[in-house]
Design a protein around this motif. Structure first.
Motif, PDB file in Angstrom:
ATOM      1  N   ALA A  71      36.201  39.838  49.509  1.00  0.00           N
ATOM      2  CA  ALA A  71      37.220  39.122  50.271  1.00  0.00           C
ATOM      3  C   ALA A  71      37.703  37.887  49.538  1.00  0.00           C
ATOM      4  CB  ALA A  71      36.646  38.735  51.641  1.00  0.00           C
ATOM      5  N   ALA A  72      36.833  37.335  48.684  1.00  0.00           N
ATOM      6  CA  ALA A  72      37.198  36.106  47.978  1.00  0.00           C
ATOM      7  C   ALA A  72      38.092  36.350  46.782  1.00  0.00           C
ATOM      8  CB  ALA A  72      35.927  35.380  47.525  1.00  0.00           C
ATOM      9  N   VAL A  73      38.248  37.622  46.374  1.00  0.00           N
ATOM     10  CA  VAL A  73      39.100  37.928  45.225  1.00  0.00           C
ATOM     11  C   VAL A  73      40.556  37.715  45.616  1.00  0.00           C
ATOM     12  CG1 VAL A  73      39.826  39.702  43.592  1.00  0.00           C
ATOM     13  CG2 VAL A  73      37.446  39.576  44.322  1.00  0.00           C
ATOM     14  N   THR A  74      41.224  36.865  44.917  1.00  0.00           N
ATOM     15  CA  THR A  74      42.624  36.573  45.236  1.00  0.00           C
ATOM     16  C   THR A  74      43.519  37.741  44.832  1.00  0.00           C
ATOM     17  OG1 THR A  74      43.060  35.559  43.083  1.00  0.00           O
ATOM     18  CG2 THR A  74      42.188  34.124  44.833  1.00  0.00           C
ATOM     19  N   ASP A  75      44.710  37.770  45.401  1.00  0.00           N
ATOM     20  CA  ASP A  75      45.664  38.819  45.047  1.00  0.00           C
ATOM     21  C   ASP A  75      46.008  38.768  43.563  1.00  0.00           C
ATOM     22  OD1 ASP A  75      45.649  39.594  47.655  1.00  0.00           O
ATOM     23  OD2 ASP A  75      47.589  38.685  48.168  1.00  0.00           O
ATOM     24  N   GLU A  76      46.146  37.575  43.048  1.00  0.00           N
ATOM     25  CA  GLU A  76      46.472  37.415  41.633  1.00  0.00           C
ATOM     26  C   GLU A  76      45.357  37.972  40.756  1.00  0.00           C
ATOM     27  OE1 GLU A  76      47.584  33.862  38.416  1.00  0.00           O
ATOM     28  OE2 GLU A  76      47.282  33.391  40.540  1.00  0.00           O
ATOM     29  N   ARG A  77      44.121  37.660  41.134  1.00  0.00           N
ATOM     30  CA  ARG A  77      42.995  38.164  40.368  1.00  0.00           C
ATOM     31  C   ARG A  77      42.887  39.677  40.489  1.00  0.00           C
ATOM     32  NH1 ARG A  77      40.135  38.468  35.964  1.00  0.00           N
ATOM     33  NH2 ARG A  77      37.911  38.918  36.299  1.00  0.00           N
ATOM     34  N   LEU A  78      43.164  40.210  41.663  1.00  0.00           N
ATOM     35  CA  LEU A  78      43.089  41.648  41.862  1.00  0.00           C
ATOM     36  C   LEU A  78      44.145  42.360  41.031  1.00  0.00           C
ATOM     37  CD1 LEU A  78      41.682  43.948  43.289  1.00  0.00           C
ATOM     38  CD2 LEU A  78      43.252  43.659  45.221  1.00  0.00           C
ATOM     39  N   ARG A  79      45.339  41.799  40.974  1.00  0.00           N
ATOM     40  CA  ARG A  79      46.380  42.385  40.122  1.00  0.00           C
ATOM     41  C   ARG A  79      45.911  42.438  38.667  1.00  0.00           C
ATOM     42  NH1 ARG A  79      49.879  39.053  43.342  1.00  0.00           N
ATOM     43  NH2 ARG A  79      51.272  40.316  44.651  1.00  0.00           N
ATOM     44  N   GLU A  80      45.325  41.353  38.209  1.00  0.00           N
ATOM     45  CA  GLU A  80      44.843  41.269  36.832  1.00  0.00           C
ATOM     46  C   GLU A  80      43.753  42.305  36.560  1.00  0.00           C
ATOM     47  OE1 GLU A  80      42.547  37.993  33.967  1.00  0.00           O
ATOM     48  OE2 GLU A  80      43.510  37.362  35.845  1.00  0.00           O
ATOM     49  N   LEU A  81      42.811  42.439  37.497  1.00  0.00           N
ATOM     50  CA  LEU A  81      41.707  43.391  37.314  1.00  0.00           C
ATOM     51  C   LEU A  81      42.201  44.825  37.311  1.00  0.00           C
ATOM     52  CD1 LEU A  81      38.921  41.810  39.564  1.00  0.00           C
ATOM     53  CD2 LEU A  81      38.904  42.040  37.070  1.00  0.00           C
ATOM     54  N   VAL A  82      43.125  45.148  38.189  1.00  0.00           N
ATOM     55  CA  VAL A  82      43.643  46.522  38.259  1.00  0.00           C
ATOM     56  C   VAL A  82      44.359  46.884  36.969  1.00  0.00           C
ATOM     57  CG1 VAL A  82      45.314  48.030  39.411  1.00  0.00           C
ATOM     58  CG2 VAL A  82      43.784  46.587  40.771  1.00  0.00           C
ATOM     59  N   LEU A  83      45.146  45.973  36.427  1.00  0.00           N
ATOM     60  CA  LEU A  83      45.859  46.244  35.181  1.00  0.00           C
ATOM     61  C   LEU A  83      44.897  46.408  34.007  1.00  0.00           C
ATOM     62  CD1 LEU A  83      48.887  43.773  35.477  1.00  0.00           C
ATOM     63  CD2 LEU A  83      48.948  46.269  35.620  1.00  0.00           C
ATOM     64  N   GLN A  84      43.803  45.658  34.017  1.00  0.00           N
ATOM     65  CA  GLN A  84      42.867  45.683  32.902  1.00  0.00           C
ATOM     66  C   GLN A  84      41.867  46.824  33.000  1.00  0.00           C
ATOM     67  OE1 GLN A  84      41.031  41.824  32.946  1.00  0.00           O
ATOM     68  NE2 GLN A  84      42.799  40.792  32.027  1.00  0.00           N
ATOM     69  N   SER A  85      41.631  47.323  34.214  1.00  0.00           N
ATOM     70  CA  SER A  85      40.585  48.333  34.415  1.00  0.00           C
ATOM     71  C   SER A  85      41.073  49.711  34.003  1.00  0.00           C
ATOM     72  CB  SER A  85      40.155  48.354  35.887  1.00  0.00           C
ATOM     73  OG  SER A  85      39.608  47.116  36.270  1.00  0.00           O
ATOM     74  N   ARG A  86      40.128  50.543  33.595  1.00  0.00           N
ATOM     75  CA  ARG A  86      40.441  51.899  33.157  1.00  0.00           C
ATOM     76  C   ARG A  86      39.872  52.967  34.083  1.00  0.00           C
ATOM     77  NH1 ARG A  86      39.369  48.507  29.417  1.00  0.00           N
ATOM     78  NH2 ARG A  86      37.132  48.916  29.481  1.00  0.00           N
TER      79      ARG A  86
END
Length: 234
Positions: free
Chosen positions: A34-49
């Motif tokens: 829940a603490a993961v921000t939208d900005e951080r989630l966008r970054e993680l999704v783009l970087q994840s494989r």
């Protein structure tokens, strides 16, 4: 890590006003997600494989990523943000990063290596056409045995990178009757005799390949591959 240690570290972080809400700790999966921000989630999704890779980015240990209870909540947020996961790898992908360095097999083919590669090229030519190819276990006059409609044919592979398209069709023998040093002086060239082989498979530096019955060359020690042998080009 014990509870007192965690509490001590948390108190120290509070004193220093450090934000530790992104850290994963036992019993705190839901608050961390829940603490993961939208900005951080966008970054993680783009970087994840993969989903597995994303889970590790969220704070899960690799050994715990089989627990997918976190996924529906994260997936709902990803969909709400309009993010795409089409680039995620399928099940079984281990999440490891691709190689960071360039491929190491970058050498170009050279005429000097043709002799080593010629036998492999001959094997590939016969195999692609459905013929069973065998290699002699012990040293033999021929290089390959091919199971053809006529039976077992003995194939001698030759190659040439010579500018004049000359091909040596002889073989090297160790002759104890010749004078000279034991290491070099007693080697001599001899033609292939009738009954020793059935075909010559010739590989040229320009990519041309020829399959010549023994009778076409016979006991010739050297030939020049030109128009005369074009009918045997394969």
């Amino acid at each position: 890590m014990g509870g007192k240690t965690v509490a001590s570290l948390r108190n120290r972080a509070d004193l220093l006003k450090f934000d530790y809400t992104h850290l994963y700790g036992k019993g705190h999966r839901r608050p961390v997600i829940a603490a993961v921000t939208d900005e951080r989630l966008r970054e993680l999704v783009l970087q994840s494989r993969s989903w597995n890779h994303l889970a590790q980015g969220l704070g899960y240990a690799a050994s715990n990523t089989k627990d997918t209870g976190w996924r529906p909540r994260v997936e709902a947020r990803i969909n709400a943000l309009g993010l795409s996961t089409e680039h995620f790898q399928g099940r079984g992908f281990n999440g490891l990063a691709p190689l960071a360095h360039e491929p190491v097999f970058t050498a170009d083919p050279t005429p000097e290596r043709l002799r080593v590669a010629a036998t492999g090229k001959a094997i590939a030519w016969f195999s692609e056409r459905g013929y069973t190819v065998s290699l002699p276990v012990e040293p033999a006059v021929y290089d390959l045995i091919v199971d053809s409609p006529n039976g077992l044919d003995r194939i001698q592979v030759k190659s040439s990178a010579a500018a004049d398209r000359g091909v040596h069709c002889s073989r090297t023998l160790y002759d104890t009757t010749r004078p000279g040093s034991a290491s070099t002086g007693r080697y001599t060239r001899r033609p292939y005799e009738p009954g020793e082989i059935d075909y010559f498979f010739i590989v040229m530096a320009d990519g041309g390949m020829y399959l010549l019955p023994y009778e076409v060359i016979g006991r010739s020690m050297k030939i020049t591959v030109g128009a005369r042998y074009e009918q045997f080009r394969v």
